[in-house]
Design an enzyme around this catalytic site. Structure first.
Site, mmCIF file in Angstrom:
data_model
loop_
_atom_site.group_PDB
_atom_site.id
_atom_site.type_symbol
_atom_site.label_atom_id
_atom_site.label_comp_id
_atom_site.label_asym_id
_atom_site.label_seq_id
_atom_site.Cartn_x
_atom_site.Cartn_y
_atom_site.Cartn_z
ATOM 1 N N LEU A 45 -11.527 -9.295 -0.172
ATOM 2 C CA LEU A 45 -11.534 -8.408 -1.332
ATOM 3 C C LEU A 45 -13.001 -8.171 -1.654
ATOM 4 O O LEU A 45 -13.803 -9.106 -1.619
ATOM 5 C CB LEU A 45 -10.854 -9.072 -2.544
ATOM 6 C CG LEU A 45 -9.358 -8.864 -2.746
ATOM 7 C CD1 LEU A 45 -8.908 -9.617 -3.996
ATOM 8 C CD2 LEU A 45 -8.993 -7.393 -2.876
ATOM 9 N N ASP A 46 -13.357 -6.939 -1.964
ATOM 10 C CA ASP A 46 -14.748 -6.637 -2.274
ATOM 11 C C ASP A 46 -15.224 -7.445 -3.477
ATOM 12 O O ASP A 46 -14.431 -7.859 -4.325
ATOM 13 C CB ASP A 46 -14.912 -5.137 -2.567
ATOM 14 C CG ASP A 46 -14.655 -4.292 -1.333
ATOM 15 O OD1 ASP A 46 -15.076 -4.711 -0.240
ATOM 16 O OD2 ASP A 46 -14.036 -3.218 -1.466
ATOM 17 N N TRP A 47 -16.532 -7.610 -3.567
ATOM 18 C CA TRP A 47 -17.175 -8.340 -4.670
ATOM 19 C C TRP A 47 -16.701 -7.814 -6.021
ATOM 20 O O TRP A 47 -16.462 -8.575 -6.957
ATOM 21 C CB TRP A 47 -18.693 -8.171 -4.518
ATOM 22 C CG TRP A 47 -19.518 -8.785 -5.597
ATOM 23 C CD1 TRP A 47 -19.953 -10.084 -5.653
ATOM 24 C CD2 TRP A 47 -20.020 -8.148 -6.771
ATOM 25 N NE1 TRP A 47 -20.696 -10.292 -6.789
ATOM 26 C CE2 TRP A 47 -20.759 -9.112 -7.501
ATOM 27 C CE3 TRP A 47 -19.937 -6.857 -7.293
ATOM 28 C CZ2 TRP A 47 -21.399 -8.819 -8.702
ATOM 29 C CZ3 TRP A 47 -20.568 -6.565 -8.491
ATOM 30 C CH2 TRP A 47 -21.284 -7.538 -9.181
ATOM 31 N N SER A 49 -13.889 -6.190 -6.660
ATOM 32 C CA SER A 49 -12.436 -6.120 -6.773
ATOM 33 C C SER A 49 -11.885 -7.482 -7.184
ATOM 34 O O SER A 49 -12.554 -8.500 -7.048
ATOM 35 C CB SER A 49 -11.809 -5.684 -5.448
ATOM 36 O OG SER A 49 -12.264 -4.387 -5.088
#
Length: 200
Positions: A45-47, A49
């Site tokens: 998961l992106d930073w 998100s």
């Protein structure tokens, strides 16, 4: 061979989806929350998100849930700028072109009311004259920042992104920063899914 471990984690905003950070920027990582040796995240998961992550020490399961060849649904709750119209929703459902790539069809619906989730640690940017809306989007692929690129492509930039499901696994009432082991029922469902994938 011992029993494999499976962990569900609700990743907060501003946390890297890995246990170490070689950048020297002193960013939060999974190590700040999960003190279980030998487990690794399945996918990312992106930073910026939030939401559901699965960690395991089962390499085969990690491969099955990470490799693009084995499609599995991932469901996100997405707060976007402005209120998408029917045409934009239809575009997202049918797939859009991003960097010369046509995204796969997705399940997309507009929430009537805001979903009941904890507020983000860092509030979204607020613009008094610009309304926001929440979408539920279920994808079967996970390209880099795909949800954000899709909503931006149809004119409704993503403000907040929370993953609430991976295959059969649900975020449920797990709070940001909390983790737990899978229940025996969840493990059984996950293994059943894996067996079906092997047969296909």
């Amino acid at each position: 061979m011992g029993k494999y471990r499976y962990i569900l984690f609700n990743k907060p905003y501003g946390v890297l989806s890995q246990f170490t950070d070689s950048s020297g920027a002193a960013r939060h990582t999974l190590k700040d929350y999960i003190a279980v040796p030998g487990v690794y995240p399945v996918g990312r998961l992106d930073w910026d998100s939030e939401g559901l992550m699965l960690l395991t020490d089962c390499g085969q399961m990690q491969h099955r849930l990470s490799h693009p060849q084995f499609r599995h649904p991932r469901t996100y709750w997405v707060q976007v700028e402005r209120i998408p119209d029917a045409a934009a929703l239809r575009q997202l459902q049918q797939g859009v072109v991003i960097n010369n790539y046509q995204t796969q069809p997705a399940l997309v619906r507009l929430f009537d009311i805001e979903p009941a989730i904890p507020p983000r640690s860092h509030p979204i940017r607020f613009r008094k004259n610009v309304p926001t809306a929440w979408l539920e989007m279920t994808l079967t692929e996970g390209k880099n920042r795909q949800v954000r690129k899709m909503t931006a492509k149809v004119g409704f930039p993503t403000l907040r992104l929370v993953r609430v499901a991976i295959a059969y696994l649900q975020l449920g009432d797990l709070q940001p920063g909390q983790w737990r082991y899978l229940t025996s029922e969840e493990e059984s469902l996950l293994k059943l899914w894996q067996q079906r994938q092997q047969r296909n």
